[in-house]
Enzyme design. Sequence first.
Site, short mmCIF file in Angstrom:
data_model
loop_
_atom_site.label_atom_id
_atom_site.label_comp_id
_atom_site.label_asym_id
_atom_site.label_seq_id
_atom_site.Cartn_x
_atom_site.Cartn_y
_atom_site.Cartn_z
N HIS A 101 20.19 62.45 76.86
CA HIS A 101 19.20 61.80 76.00
C HIS A 101 19.75 60.48 75.48
CE1 HIS A 101 21.59 64.61 73.57
NE2 HIS A 101 21.48 63.73 72.58
N HIS A 103 19.33 57.92 72.34
CA HIS A 103 18.79 57.71 71.00
C HIS A 103 18.35 56.25 70.88
CE1 HIS A 103 20.79 61.33 69.03
NE2 HIS A 103 21.57 61.19 70.08
P1 AMP Z 1 23.30 64.50 70.19
O1 AMP Z 1 24.21 64.71 69.02
O2 AMP Z 1 23.47 63.15 70.82
O3 AMP Z 1 23.37 65.64 71.18
O4 AMP Z 1 21.85 64.47 69.57
C1 AMP Z 1 20.96 65.54 69.59
C2 AMP Z 1 19.79 65.13 68.76
O5 AMP Z 1 18.72 65.99 69.05
C3 AMP Z 1 20.04 65.20 67.25
O6 AMP Z 1 19.83 63.92 66.68
C4 AMP Z 1 19.02 66.23 66.77
O7 AMP Z 1 18.46 65.89 65.54
C5 AMP Z 1 17.98 66.18 67.88
N1 AMP Z 1 17.21 67.38 68.08
C6 AMP Z 1 17.66 68.65 68.24
N2 AMP Z 1 16.64 69.50 68.46
C7 AMP Z 1 15.51 68.76 68.45
C8 AMP Z 1 14.12 69.04 68.61
N3 AMP Z 1 13.68 70.29 68.82
N4 AMP Z 1 13.24 68.04 68.53
C9 AMP Z 1 13.67 66.78 68.30
N5 AMP Z 1 14.96 66.43 68.15
C10 AMP Z 1 15.87 67.40 68.22
#
Ligand code: AMP
Length: 140
Positions: A101, A103
């Site tokens: 993903h 951001h």
């Molecule tokens: P990372 O630390 O780069 O793996 O970021 C994962 C991101 O996914 C975090 O910013 C979380 O807040 C976000 N996240 C986790 N579950 C969900 C969800 N169901 N819907 C939207 N964002 C999510």
Amino acid sequence: MNQPDCIFCKVVSGQIPSVKIFENEHVLAFLDIGPVSDGHTLVIPKAHCSRLDDVEPQAMLEIAKVLPKLAATVQKAMNASAYNVLCNNGAAAGQVVEHLHFHIIPRNADDDVFNHWPAYQYPENKATEIAEKIKQNLNL
Ligand code: AMP
Ligand code: ZN
């Protein structure tokens, strides 16, 4: 294509609800559930892959087609003056969800979202040594 225990695959399939801002056949963009600034968006390939170095080139191409415009649009809509595009790969780099993903984080001056960039300088010759090591490992 989808991994049964992957949160973002469940977002793609609709098993977990999300606030979507864009979707096409290959890519989904939705609001991060734990934003660090208003409009914090996640852009993902619909096909599961865990990190940047295992994404199929075609899936990456589909991301590349939309990510710049999504980032600019999120910034504008949030009246922000800037944005970060961030991709954490591996737990030590802060990756929590193991589905690739990107951001998009809208930014403004003095917003304190990231206020520390731990830059330092290489001692003499270290940069060339490091570059050599990387080039020896390159297989493009
Ligand atoms: P990372 O630390 O780069 O793996 O970021 C994962 C991101 O996914 C975090 O910013 C979380 O807040 C976000 N996240 C986790 N579950 C969900 C969800 N169901 N819907 C939207 N964002 C999510
Ligand atoms: Zn997944």
